[in-house]
Design a protein around this motif. Sequence first.
Motif, short mmCIF file in Angstrom:
data_model
loop_
_atom_site.label_atom_id
_atom_site.label_comp_id
_atom_site.label_asym_id
_atom_site.label_seq_id
_atom_site.Cartn_x
_atom_site.Cartn_y
_atom_site.Cartn_z
N ARG A 7 -0.52 -4.09 2.89
CA ARG A 7 0.48 -4.86 3.67
C ARG A 7 0.43 -4.44 5.15
O ARG A 7 0.21 -3.28 5.47
CB ARG A 7 1.88 -4.64 3.07
CG ARG A 7 2.25 -3.17 2.95
CD ARG A 7 3.54 -2.94 2.19
NE ARG A 7 3.68 -1.54 1.84
CZ ARG A 7 4.18 -0.60 2.64
NH1 ARG A 7 4.61 -0.92 3.84
NH2 ARG A 7 4.27 0.65 2.23
N SER A 10 2.48 -1.32 6.75
CA SER A 10 2.20 0.08 6.41
C SER A 10 1.44 0.71 7.58
O SER A 10 0.45 0.14 8.07
CB SER A 10 1.33 0.12 5.14
OG SER A 10 0.34 1.12 5.24
N SER A 12 -0.52 3.23 7.55
CA SER A 12 -1.90 3.57 7.18
C SER A 12 -2.79 2.32 7.21
O SER A 12 -3.98 2.40 7.59
CB SER A 12 -1.95 4.19 5.78
OG SER A 12 -1.05 5.26 5.70
N GLY A 33 0.87 -3.82 -2.12
CA GLY A 33 1.81 -2.72 -1.87
C GLY A 33 3.23 -3.23 -1.77
O GLY A 33 3.48 -4.44 -1.93
N HIS A 34 4.15 -2.34 -1.49
CA HIS A 34 5.60 -2.59 -1.47
C HIS A 34 5.98 -4.03 -1.09
O HIS A 34 5.76 -4.46 0.04
CB HIS A 34 6.23 -1.61 -0.47
CG HIS A 34 7.71 -1.70 -0.43
ND1 HIS A 34 8.53 -1.00 -1.29
CD2 HIS A 34 8.53 -2.44 0.36
CE1 HIS A 34 9.77 -1.30 -1.02
NE2 HIS A 34 9.81 -2.17 -0.02
N ARG A 52 -1.97 3.52 -3.87
CA ARG A 52 -1.40 3.39 -2.51
C ARG A 52 -2.27 2.45 -1.69
O ARG A 52 -3.42 2.16 -2.04
CB ARG A 52 -1.36 4.76 -1.80
CG ARG A 52 -0.82 5.91 -2.57
CD ARG A 52 0.63 5.83 -2.85
NE ARG A 52 1.47 6.17 -1.71
CZ ARG A 52 2.80 6.25 -1.77
NH1 ARG A 52 3.43 5.99 -2.91
NH2 ARG A 52 3.50 6.57 -0.71
N VAL A 53 -1.73 2.00 -0.57
CA VAL A 53 -2.51 1.20 0.37
C VAL A 53 -2.78 2.06 1.60
O VAL A 53 -1.98 2.96 1.91
CB VAL A 53 -1.75 -0.09 0.78
CG1 VAL A 53 -1.62 -1.00 -0.40
CG2 VAL A 53 -0.38 0.19 1.41
N GLU A 65 -7.73 6.23 1.33
CA GLU A 65 -7.38 7.22 2.37
C GLU A 65 -7.80 6.66 3.73
O GLU A 65 -9.00 6.60 4.07
CB GLU A 65 -8.03 8.60 2.13
CG GLU A 65 -7.39 9.40 1.01
CD GLU A 65 -5.90 9.74 1.24
OE1 GLU A 65 -5.43 9.72 2.40
OE2 GLU A 65 -5.22 10.01 0.25
N SER A 66 -6.79 6.30 4.51
CA SER A 66 -7.07 5.61 5.78
C SER A 66 -7.93 6.43 6.73
O SER A 66 -8.75 5.87 7.46
CB SER A 66 -5.76 5.19 6.45
OG SER A 66 -4.94 6.30 6.67
N LYS A 101 -3.56 12.01 12.44
CA LYS A 101 -3.25 11.28 11.21
C LYS A 101 -2.45 12.15 10.25
O LYS A 101 -1.61 11.66 9.50
CB LYS A 101 -4.56 10.79 10.55
CG LYS A 101 -4.40 10.22 9.16
CD LYS A 101 -3.42 9.03 9.10
CE LYS A 101 -3.23 8.56 7.65
NZ LYS A 101 -1.90 8.08 7.33
N1 GSH Z 1 -2.85 9.35 2.87
C1 GSH Z 1 -2.83 7.95 2.52
C2 GSH Z 1 -1.37 7.49 2.46
C3 GSH Z 1 -1.28 6.19 1.71
C4 GSH Z 1 0.17 5.77 1.57
O1 GSH Z 1 1.06 6.59 1.31
N2 GSH Z 1 0.42 4.46 1.73
C5 GSH Z 1 1.78 3.96 1.64
C6 GSH Z 1 2.04 3.01 2.81
S1 GSH Z 1 1.83 3.81 4.37
C7 GSH Z 1 1.92 3.21 0.32
O2 GSH Z 1 0.95 2.88 -0.34
N3 GSH Z 1 3.17 2.96 -0.09
C8 GSH Z 1 3.48 2.31 -1.32
C9 GSH Z 1 3.27 0.82 -1.33
O3 GSH Z 1 3.12 0.17 -0.30
O4 GSH Z 1 3.32 0.28 -2.44
C10 GSH Z 1 -3.63 7.12 3.54
O5 GSH Z 1 -3.66 7.52 4.72
O6 GSH Z 1 -4.24 6.12 3.17
#
Ligand code: GSH
Length: 212
Positions: A7, A10, A12, A33-34, A52-53, A65-66, A101
């Motif tokens: 999304r 986010s 990331s 994602g959310h 996760r996204v 992992e972004s 980051k």
């Molecule tokens: N360390 C991971 C963090 C990934 C993360 O926590 N993403 C969040 C959004 S910033 C997420 O997936 N949240 C749950 C969702 O959107 O369903 C990265 O940098 O990719």
Amino acid sequence: MIKVFGRRNSSSVQLVMWAINELGLEHERLDYGHGHASTRTDHYLKMNPMGRVPVIVDGEVCIFESAAILRYLGAMYGSDAFWPADPARRAPLDTWAEWGKGTFTEAVLAVFVYDVRLSPDTRDPQILRDASAKLIPLAEMLDQRIGKGPWLDGNLFSFADIACGHILHRYYSLDWQRPELANLSKYYERLQKRPAYRDHAMVSYEELRGSY
Ligand SMILES: N[C@@H](CCC(=O)N[C@@H](CS)C(=O)NCC(=O)O)C(=O)O
């Protein structure tokens, strides 16, 4: 064609989308994602077991992992300015990319959780005091490191600017007592002159209000 799963709101995903657009790469982004498509399906969990996204798929390559995605994009598609091939030149920038980051973004997101994610009735002001106390010295460090810049690598814009700069929209738009830091605020002004930053890192997070 690179496929991005994640999304727009986010941070990331913003890091990755800013990089892809800065590099002018052909891509398609899918809302996951959310509040959007689930990241808990077998298909998604095969791409990212964390659910996760973001995730990107580039031909046979699938990455989550972004920060790892940013490094892949730099190594695969970046110029020598964006991603220096010489490890000795790249490492000092990578130090700040990792810090930006990881350490810095984590501290900004603690303020974000207080100001945006928590609903006003569940906010304990001590959370904001603690988060601000951690963030301010880090912001001062970044201000010092940038100096007159204009970029982290002097005159050259690089992946490290994306890792540190992607979170500055939140840093500057959240409601908290920011210190006056002239180098950092001028850096943020310079970032906002980049179309890819404006379009992909300065995304509204209003939909996330009160979501914890
Ligand atoms: N360390 C991971 C963090 C990934 C993360 O926590 N993403 C969040 C959004 S910033 C997420 O997936 N949240 C749950 C969702 O959107 O369903 C990265 O940098 O990719």
